[in-house]
Design a protein around this motif. Structure first.
Motif, PDB file in Angstrom:
ATOM      1  N   LYS A   1       0.838  -1.194   0.000  1.00  0.00           N
ATOM      2  CA  LYS A   1       0.000   0.000   0.000  1.00  0.00           C
ATOM      3  C   LYS A   1       0.887   1.263   0.000  1.00  0.00           C
ATOM      4  N   VAL A   2       0.419   2.278  -0.694  1.00  0.00           N
ATOM      5  CA  VAL A   2       1.143   3.546  -0.817  1.00  0.00           C
ATOM      6  C   VAL A   2       0.593   4.566   0.177  1.00  0.00           C
ATOM      7  N   ILE A   3       1.489   5.340   0.769  1.00  0.00           N
ATOM      8  CA  ILE A   3       1.109   6.409   1.691  1.00  0.00           C
ATOM      9  C   ILE A   3       1.538   7.739   1.088  1.00  0.00           C
ATOM     10  N   LEU A   4       0.612   8.704   1.062  1.00  0.00           N
ATOM     11  CA  LEU A   4       0.860  10.015   0.457  1.00  0.00           C
ATOM     12  C   LEU A   4       0.466  11.099   1.457  1.00  0.00           C
ATOM     13  N   LEU A   5       1.450  11.807   1.991  1.00  0.00           N
ATOM     14  CA  LEU A   5       1.207  12.848   2.977  1.00  0.00           C
ATOM     15  C   LEU A   5       1.702  14.189   2.468  1.00  0.00           C
ATOM     16  N   GLU A   6       0.935  15.227   2.764  1.00  0.00           N
ATOM     17  CA  GLU A   6       1.284  16.585   2.354  1.00  0.00           C
ATOM     18  C   GLU A   6       1.997  17.318   3.489  1.00  0.00           C
ATOM     19  N   PRO A   7       2.727  18.383   3.174  1.00  0.00           N
ATOM     20  CA  PRO A   7       3.354  19.181   4.227  1.00  0.00           C
ATOM     21  C   PRO A   7       2.297  19.677   5.222  1.00  0.00           C
ATOM     22  N   GLY A   8       2.609  19.533   6.500  1.00  0.00           N
ATOM     23  CA  GLY A   8       1.685  19.999   7.524  1.00  0.00           C
ATOM     24  C   GLY A   8       0.666  18.978   7.972  1.00  0.00           C
ATOM     25  N   ASP A   9       0.572  17.827   7.303  1.00  0.00           N
ATOM     26  CA  ASP A   9      -0.363  16.782   7.723  1.00  0.00           C
ATOM     27  C   ASP A   9       0.070  16.208   9.072  1.00  0.00           C
ATOM     28  N   VAL A  10      -0.759  16.361  10.080  1.00  0.00           N
ATOM     29  CA  VAL A  10      -0.449  15.833  11.413  1.00  0.00           C
ATOM     30  C   VAL A  10      -0.811  14.351  11.440  1.00  0.00           C
ATOM     31  N   HIS A  11       0.169  13.512  11.761  1.00  0.00           N
ATOM     32  CA  HIS A  11      -0.051  12.071  11.766  1.00  0.00           C
ATOM     33  C   HIS A  11       0.791  11.416  12.856  1.00  0.00           C
ATOM     34  N   ASP A  12       0.410  10.210  13.239  1.00  0.00           N
ATOM     35  CA  ASP A  12       1.175   9.443  14.214  1.00  0.00           C
ATOM     36  C   ASP A  12       1.547   8.107  13.589  1.00  0.00           C
TER      37      ASP A  12
ATOM     38  N   VAL B   1      -2.735  13.360  -7.967  1.00  0.00           N
ATOM     39  CA  VAL B   1      -2.672  14.723  -7.438  1.00  0.00           C
ATOM     40  C   VAL B   1      -3.787  15.576  -8.023  1.00  0.00           C
ATOM     41  N   GLN B   2      -4.065  16.628  -7.310  1.00  0.00           N
ATOM     42  CA  GLN B   2      -4.985  17.650  -7.793  1.00  0.00           C
ATOM     43  C   GLN B   2      -4.409  18.996  -7.389  1.00  0.00           C
ATOM     44  N   TRP B   3      -4.930  20.033  -8.000  1.00  0.00           N
ATOM     45  CA  TRP B   3      -4.406  21.369  -7.721  1.00  0.00           C
ATOM     46  C   TRP B   3      -5.447  22.149  -6.928  1.00  0.00           C
ATOM     47  N   ARG B   4      -5.107  22.505  -5.712  1.00  0.00           N
ATOM     48  CA  ARG B   4      -5.991  23.256  -4.837  1.00  0.00           C
ATOM     49  C   ARG B   4      -5.531  24.709  -4.773  1.00  0.00           C
TER      50      ARG B   4
ATOM     51  N   PHE C   1       2.017  19.162 -16.257  1.00  0.00           N
ATOM     52  CA  PHE C   1       0.671  19.657 -16.511  1.00  0.00           C
ATOM     53  C   PHE C   1       0.749  20.842 -17.465  1.00  0.00           C
ATOM     54  N   GLU C   2      -0.048  20.808 -18.525  1.00  0.00           N
ATOM     55  CA  GLU C   2       0.020  21.870 -19.525  1.00  0.00           C
ATOM     56  C   GLU C   2      -0.465  23.201 -18.975  1.00  0.00           C
TER      57      GLU C   2
ATOM     58  N   HIS D   1      -1.403  30.311  -8.554  1.00  0.00           N
ATOM     59  CA  HIS D   1      -2.000  30.438  -7.229  1.00  0.00           C
ATOM     60  C   HIS D   1      -2.583  29.117  -6.733  1.00  0.00           C
ATOM     61  N   TYR D   2      -2.249  28.025  -7.409  1.00  0.00           N
ATOM     62  CA  TYR D   2      -2.682  26.711  -6.956  1.00  0.00           C
ATOM     63  C   TYR D   2      -1.477  25.953  -6.389  1.00  0.00           C
ATOM     64  N   ARG D   3      -1.746  25.006  -5.493  1.00  0.00           N
ATOM     65  CA  ARG D   3      -0.694  24.158  -4.948  1.00  0.00           C
ATOM     66  C   ARG D   3      -1.061  22.698  -5.149  1.00  0.00           C
ATOM     67  N   MET D   4      -0.044  21.857  -5.159  1.00  0.00           N
ATOM     68  CA  MET D   4      -0.266  20.445  -5.388  1.00  0.00           C
ATOM     69  C   MET D   4      -0.797  19.772  -4.132  1.00  0.00           C
ATOM     70  N   ALA D   5      -1.775  18.891  -4.285  1.00  0.00           N
ATOM     71  CA  ALA D   5      -2.346  18.145  -3.167  1.00  0.00           C
ATOM     72  C   ALA D   5      -2.655  16.731  -3.630  1.00  0.00           C
ATOM     73  N   PHE D   6      -2.659  15.801  -2.691  1.00  0.00           N
ATOM     74  CA  PHE D   6      -2.996  14.417  -3.013  1.00  0.00           C
ATOM     75  C   PHE D   6      -4.497  14.203  -2.879  1.00  0.00           C
ATOM     76  N   GLN D   7      -5.040  13.375  -3.758  1.00  0.00           N
ATOM     77  CA  GLN D   7      -6.467  13.081  -3.712  1.00  0.00           C
ATOM     78  C   GLN D   7      -6.817  12.253  -2.478  1.00  0.00           C
ATOM     79  N   ASP D   8      -5.930  11.336  -2.100  1.00  0.00           N
ATOM     80  CA  ASP D   8      -6.147  10.466  -0.937  1.00  0.00           C
ATOM     81  C   ASP D   8      -4.819  10.239  -0.232  1.00  0.00           C
ATOM     82  N   ALA D   9      -4.899   9.891   1.053  1.00  0.00           N
ATOM     83  CA  ALA D   9      -3.686   9.643   1.834  1.00  0.00           C
ATOM     84  C   ALA D   9      -3.121   8.246   1.581  1.00  0.00           C
ATOM     85  N   MET D  10      -3.918   7.357   1.018  1.00  0.00           N
ATOM     86  CA  MET D  10      -3.464   6.001   0.730  1.00  0.00           C
ATOM     87  C   MET D  10      -3.921   5.559  -0.655  1.00  0.00           C
TER      88      MET D  10
END
Length: 278
Positions: free
Chosen positions: A62-73, A158-161, A102-103, A108-117
């Motif tokens: 399984k893949v784990i995808l975390l963004e900067p600032g995501d609080v996790h344990d 990824v998606q752009w938020r 991406f073309e 003013h958008y930043r990269m984000a993951f659609q899901d954490a796993m």
């Protein structure tokens, strides 16, 4: 760290990407956050972690995808523990490289993951390949090719938020508290200092901050100092110098918090990142 738990870390000098492979049994680490993207996979066992109020369990592949600032344990709920590997990637580097795939991408958008796993087998393979060549310092062209393959596969996840803006969802009190903590990262402050600066009761401040960021101001400040310590250690500064610059009482104080957060000593981290002796 017990004899059954171990951590192996390396840092690529060209990209600054850190590769970490580790094994933990039982409790692994307290809630914390990184200033990087964390992209990795579980090799063995069950890797349980909370992201916000959501509990996740990652099993082999399984893949784990975390963004900067995501609080996790992190926790290993089964007797055999869990083994995992992660790539810690600088947001600016990833934004620039991945953005080129991406073309059209508004600034003013930043990269984000659609899901954490994810159960994407091709992404897991790309992560494993990139980890191996980065961690073991393969040829430069081999490292670049592996990263290119990883980035191409990441485009499916990824998606752009829009970049975050002040929102009613985040109370002004919590935002001002965070600003105060960032401004006083190296100072020996207490919640009474925060309360006087903001003209508010410290208990109300703590409640607002926990509601907005998922941790207390004290825990956030410690994480902020540890993130700063990692940056300075990676540049080759000594643990004693880093402790003084980031608000820890001394090198021993830094060491206790660093081991608790990352299961390694500041000297080990410095050596693996800068190749300088302890």
């Amino acid at each position: 760290m017990t004899s059954t738990n171990w951590v192996d870390l390396s840092r690529d000098p060209e990209t600054g990407i850190e590769s970490l492979r580790a094994h933990f049994e039982g409790h692994a680490y307290d809630p914390h956050w990184h200033d990087t993207y964390a992209i990795g996979l579980t090799e063995q066992g069950v890797q349980r972690f909370h992201l916000g109020r959501t509990r996740h369990e990652s099993t082999p592949g399984k893949v784990i995808l975390l963004e900067p600032g995501d609080v996790h344990d992190g926790h290993g709920p089964t007797p055999e523990g869990f083994t995992y590997r992660l790539l810690y990637i600088d947001p600016q580097w990833l934004h620039q490289r991945l953005g080129g795939l991406f073309e059209q991408r508004p600034d003013h958008y930043r990269m984000a993951f659609q899901d954490a796993m994810s159960s994407d087998v091709r992404l897991a393979h790309a992560i494993g390949t990139a980890f191996d060549v980065m961690h073991h310092g393969d040829f430069r062209i081999t490292r670049q090719a592996a990263l290119d393959t990883l980035l191409e596969r990441l485009t499916c996840h990824v998606q752009w938020r829009r970049r975050p803006r002040p929102s009613p969802a985040m109370p002004l009190l919590a935002a001002k508290t965070r600003e105060f903590l960032h401004a006083h990262i190296a100072d020996d402050i207490g919640m009474d200092d925060v309360g006087r600066a903001l003209g508010c009761d410290r208990f109300r401040i703590t409640r607002a901050f926990k509601a907005a960021f998922g941790m207390s101001p004290h825990a956030y400040l410690v994480q902020l100092r540890l993130v700063g310590a990692r940056r300075l250690l990676a540049r080759g500064e000594t643990p004693a110098e880093v402790a003084a610059a980031t608000g820890f009482a001394d090198q021993s104080h830094l060491g206790r918090w660093f081991r608790r957060a990352y299961a390694m000593t500041p000297a080990y981290y410095r050596n693996r990142c800068s190749k300088l002796p302890d």
